[in-house]
Design a protein around this motif. Structure first.
Motif, PDB file in Angstrom:
ATOM      1  N   GLU A   1      38.842  39.850  40.919  1.00 32.20           N
ATOM      2  CA  GLU A   1      39.106  40.074  39.496  1.00 32.20           C
ATOM      3  C   GLU A   1      37.818  40.049  38.678  1.00 32.20           C
ATOM      4  O   GLU A   1      37.607  40.909  37.811  1.00 32.20           O
ATOM      5  CB  GLU A   1      40.096  39.035  38.982  1.00 32.20           C
ATOM      6  CG  GLU A   1      41.501  39.231  39.548  1.00 32.20           C
ATOM      7  CD  GLU A   1      42.501  38.204  39.075  1.00 32.20           C
ATOM      8  OE1 GLU A   1      43.702  38.516  39.037  1.00 32.20           O
ATOM      9  OE2 GLU A   1      42.088  37.064  38.761  1.00 32.20           O
ATOM     10  N   PHE A   2      36.945  39.089  38.948  1.00 29.56           N
ATOM     11  CA  PHE A   2      35.687  39.030  38.205  1.00 29.56           C
ATOM     12  C   PHE A   2      34.756  40.180  38.592  1.00 29.56           C
ATOM     13  O   PHE A   2      33.980  40.664  37.760  1.00 29.56           O
ATOM     14  CB  PHE A   2      34.996  37.684  38.417  1.00 29.56           C
ATOM     15  CG  PHE A   2      35.542  36.594  37.532  1.00 29.56           C
ATOM     16  CD1 PHE A   2      35.556  36.743  36.152  1.00 29.56           C
ATOM     17  CD2 PHE A   2      36.032  35.417  38.073  1.00 29.56           C
ATOM     18  CE1 PHE A   2      36.053  35.744  35.329  1.00 29.56           C
ATOM     19  CE2 PHE A   2      36.531  34.414  37.260  1.00 29.56           C
ATOM     20  CZ  PHE A   2      36.545  34.580  35.884  1.00 29.56           C
ATOM     21  N   ALA A   3      34.821  40.618  39.848  1.00 22.27           N
ATOM     22  CA  ALA A   3      33.994  41.751  40.264  1.00 22.27           C
ATOM     23  C   ALA A   3      34.380  42.999  39.486  1.00 22.27           C
ATOM     24  O   ALA A   3      33.509  43.756  39.011  1.00 22.27           O
ATOM     25  CB  ALA A   3      34.139  41.991  41.764  1.00 22.27           C
ATOM     26  N   TYR A   4      35.674  43.239  39.338  1.00 21.13           N
ATOM     27  CA  TYR A   4      36.129  44.392  38.555  1.00 21.13           C
ATOM     28  C   TYR A   4      35.679  44.256  37.104  1.00 21.13           C
ATOM     29  O   TYR A   4      35.134  45.200  36.513  1.00 21.13           O
ATOM     30  CB  TYR A   4      37.655  44.518  38.617  1.00 21.13           C
ATOM     31  CG  TYR A   4      38.172  45.547  37.644  1.00 21.13           C
ATOM     32  CD1 TYR A   4      38.039  46.903  37.913  1.00 21.13           C
ATOM     33  CD2 TYR A   4      38.752  45.162  36.438  1.00 21.13           C
ATOM     34  CE1 TYR A   4      38.478  47.856  37.005  1.00 21.13           C
ATOM     35  CE2 TYR A   4      39.200  46.104  35.522  1.00 21.13           C
ATOM     36  CZ  TYR A   4      39.058  47.453  35.813  1.00 21.13           C
ATOM     37  OH  TYR A   4      39.473  48.392  34.899  1.00 21.13           O
TER      38      TYR A   4
ATOM     39  N   SER B   1      44.602  41.259  39.172  1.00 21.51           N
ATOM     40  CA  SER B   1      44.401  42.117  38.013  1.00 21.51           C
ATOM     41  C   SER B   1      43.085  42.878  38.132  1.00 21.51           C
ATOM     42  O   SER B   1      42.004  42.302  37.977  1.00 21.51           O
ATOM     43  CB  SER B   1      44.403  41.272  36.730  1.00 21.51           C
ATOM     44  OG  SER B   1      45.672  40.704  36.515  1.00 21.51           O
ATOM     45  N   LEU B   2      43.199  44.156  38.435  1.00 17.79           N
ATOM     46  CA  LEU B   2      42.032  45.038  38.463  1.00 17.79           C
ATOM     47  C   LEU B   2      42.297  46.138  37.429  1.00 17.79           C
ATOM     48  O   LEU B   2      42.748  45.847  36.331  1.00 17.79           O
ATOM     49  CB  LEU B   2      41.813  45.582  39.873  1.00 17.79           C
ATOM     50  CG  LEU B   2      41.665  44.533  40.977  1.00 17.79           C
ATOM     51  CD1 LEU B   2      41.489  45.204  42.334  1.00 17.79           C
ATOM     52  CD2 LEU B   2      40.509  43.595  40.708  1.00 17.79           C
ATOM     53  N   ALA B   3      42.012  47.406  37.749  1.00 22.50           N
ATOM     54  CA  ALA B   3      42.392  48.477  36.839  1.00 22.50           C
ATOM     55  C   ALA B   3      43.908  48.544  36.747  1.00 22.50           C
ATOM     56  O   ALA B   3      44.482  48.758  35.682  1.00 22.50           O
ATOM     57  CB  ALA B   3      41.825  49.805  37.328  1.00 22.50           C
ATOM     58  N   ASN B   4      44.570  48.349  37.872  1.00 19.08           N
ATOM     59  CA  ASN B   4      46.010  48.162  37.942  1.00 19.08           C
ATOM     60  C   ASN B   4      46.307  46.704  38.268  1.00 19.08           C
ATOM     61  O   ASN B   4      45.417  45.940  38.648  1.00 19.08           O
ATOM     62  CB  ASN B   4      46.623  49.028  39.047  1.00 19.08           C
ATOM     63  CG  ASN B   4      46.788  50.471  38.636  1.00 19.08           C
ATOM     64  OD1 ASN B   4      47.354  50.761  37.582  1.00 19.08           O
ATOM     65  ND2 ASN B   4      46.296  51.388  39.460  1.00 19.08           N
TER      66      ASN B   4
END
Length: 443
Positions: free
Chosen positions: A177-180, A332-335
């Motif tokens: 999540e933090f990487a995104y 939680s990423l782009a989706n």
């Protein structure tokens, strides 16, 4: 008086349940109400992820000629705005808790030794105790880990500028999540995963996650060996015997959580320091209960809330058990990448690309609308698993998890009418699976 130690989801829900039942409750919270979820976890990720998705969409619109250029992020303003919203939520939770008749003691430290309870060093009498002290970030013991520029989710709000080169340590949900987030905000992100990245995740969801993290340099089997620098972080060393080095303006430790139980003694604990409980949330000491992250994983807010309520109701004399079966989770990423299983691999699987809808219409050209997938028992039609990637996948996983727990079948759910348009593929699979099972009876 019933003493609740910790004002996170588990402690607050326990306190409110007890207070609403007319009991005298003292809630001791050393820091801010809301615990890990509000202050460092779920809500912080929501705030930053909203900004990251906005930046990604703006770039896509600019590339398509819909917008005349993409805006730049003002990182200090983002963190400042996040804090103001969190403070407003804290005020709401504070008032909600007090309205239930709960007294809140902020800024004090509670310690437990068996059945003895101490607040700021002074022993107090309590009819029952609920330990809900939560968790803290796991911090690896390596050289340079205390250098300025090394952050955890707890200290992230102190980050003054957006890093040019950020190294994230961890290979699970939090690291992903933090990487995104930081890659979309504009940092060059490297992830160091001790073993496989997002191991155990459904292969199709993992492929989607990797696609959404295509701008992130993910290094697997790359344990952190040390943090290098003089007055602050300059690089990190990682890998096996032949250690490699990569540049870093900042390091974010996202390698999971550990129970926060250093102030708890005299009760049985597990190998990781977690307070051991039974399904009534009772510890090894009569009258002492524990709930939430301090009891060990899976470190999920809904689990902590439910455990707090279970503990409270058993204190009230209501026999209630905690059953951790079929717990939905998401990334939680782009989706949203959400999933829940019954814990087995049996059954027939059905999958389909997710349709276009709110939040995914403009993802059609790149083929990033997500997926829907279910697993169904071949004979009974019971739902045994769900996997979804879409803007609102967490919602569908929530209700499908309830169907799994209650052993609902696709035949029960056949004829489900959805709100249209809805950007998830799971609802369409239910009717298809029911028809397929009727047309292909098991011999």
């Amino acid at each position: 008086m019933i003493l609740v130690i910790g004002g996170g989801p588990a402690g607050r829900f326990a306190a409110v349940r007890l207070g609403n039942a007319g009991r005298e409750v003292l809630l001791v919270e050393k820091g801010a109400i809301g615990g890990q979820c509000l202050n460092y976890g779920c809500m912080a990720v929501c705030a930053l992820n909203d900004a990251a998705r906005h930046m990604q969409r703006n770039r896509e619109f600019a590339a398509a000629g819909i917008l005349d250029g993409a805006p730049e992020i003002h990182f200090p303003a983002l963190l400042g705005g996040m804090d103001r919203v969190q403070e407003k939520i804290r005020a709401v939770l504070d008032q909600e808790t007090k309205n239930a008749g709960v007294e809140i003691l902020y800024g004090s430290t509670a310690r437990l030794d068996g059945r003895k309870v101490f607040i700021d060093g002074e022993e107090v009498e309590a009819e029952a105790v609920v330990i809900a002290t939560g968790s803290v970030p796991a911090v690896p013991v390596v050289e340079g880990i205390s250098l300025p520029g090394v952050y955890t989710a707890h200290t992230l709000p102190r980050m003054e500028t957006l890093p040019g080169d950020l190294v994230i340590v961890g290979g699970g949900v939090q690291a992903a999540e933090f990487a995104y987030i930081f890659s979309m905000l504009g940092s060059r992100v490297t992830v160091l995963a001790r073993s496989a990245f997002l191991k155990g995740l459904d292969p199709r969801l993992r492929r989607l996650a990797l696609k959404e993290l295509k701008d992130v340099d993910i290094k697997e089997c790359a344990a952190l060996n040390g943090v290098n620098g003089n007055e602050r972080v300059e690089s990190v060393s990682y890998g096996g015997n032949e250690s490699e080095t990569c540049r870093a303006d900042a390091v974010l430790l996202a390698a999971g959580l550990v129970p926060n139980a250093a102030m708890i003694e005299g009760v049985e604990k597990g190998l990781k320091g977690e307070v051991r409980v039974n399904d009534r949330m009772e510890t090894s000491v009569k009258g002492v209960y524990a709930a939430g992250d301090v009891t060990g994983g899976p470190f999920l807010t809904p689990v902590a809330r439910l455990q707090g309520v279970v503990a409270a109701e058993n204190i009230l004399g209501i026999d209630r058990r905690f059953d951790p079966a079929a717990v939905p989770q998401s990334i939680s990423l782009a989706n949203e990448l959400a999933f829940c299983t019954a814990g087995d691999d049996d059954g027939v699987e059905f999958s389909v690309p997710a349709p276009a809808g709110p939040g995914s219409f403009w993802s059609v050209p790149s083929g990033d609308t997500g997926i829907g997938k279910i697993r169904v028992d071949r004979e009974s039609g019971e739902v045994r698993g769900v996997w979804a990637a879409s803007p609102g996948a967490g919602i569908i996983a929530t209700y499908m998890a309830d169907a799994i727990r209650h052993r609902r079948t696709v035949h029960d759910l056949d004829g489900l009418l959805d709100v249209h348009p809805i950007p998830d593929g799971v609802h369409g699979l239910i009717g298809y699976a029911a028809s397929w099972l009727r047309d292909h009876p098991k011999e």
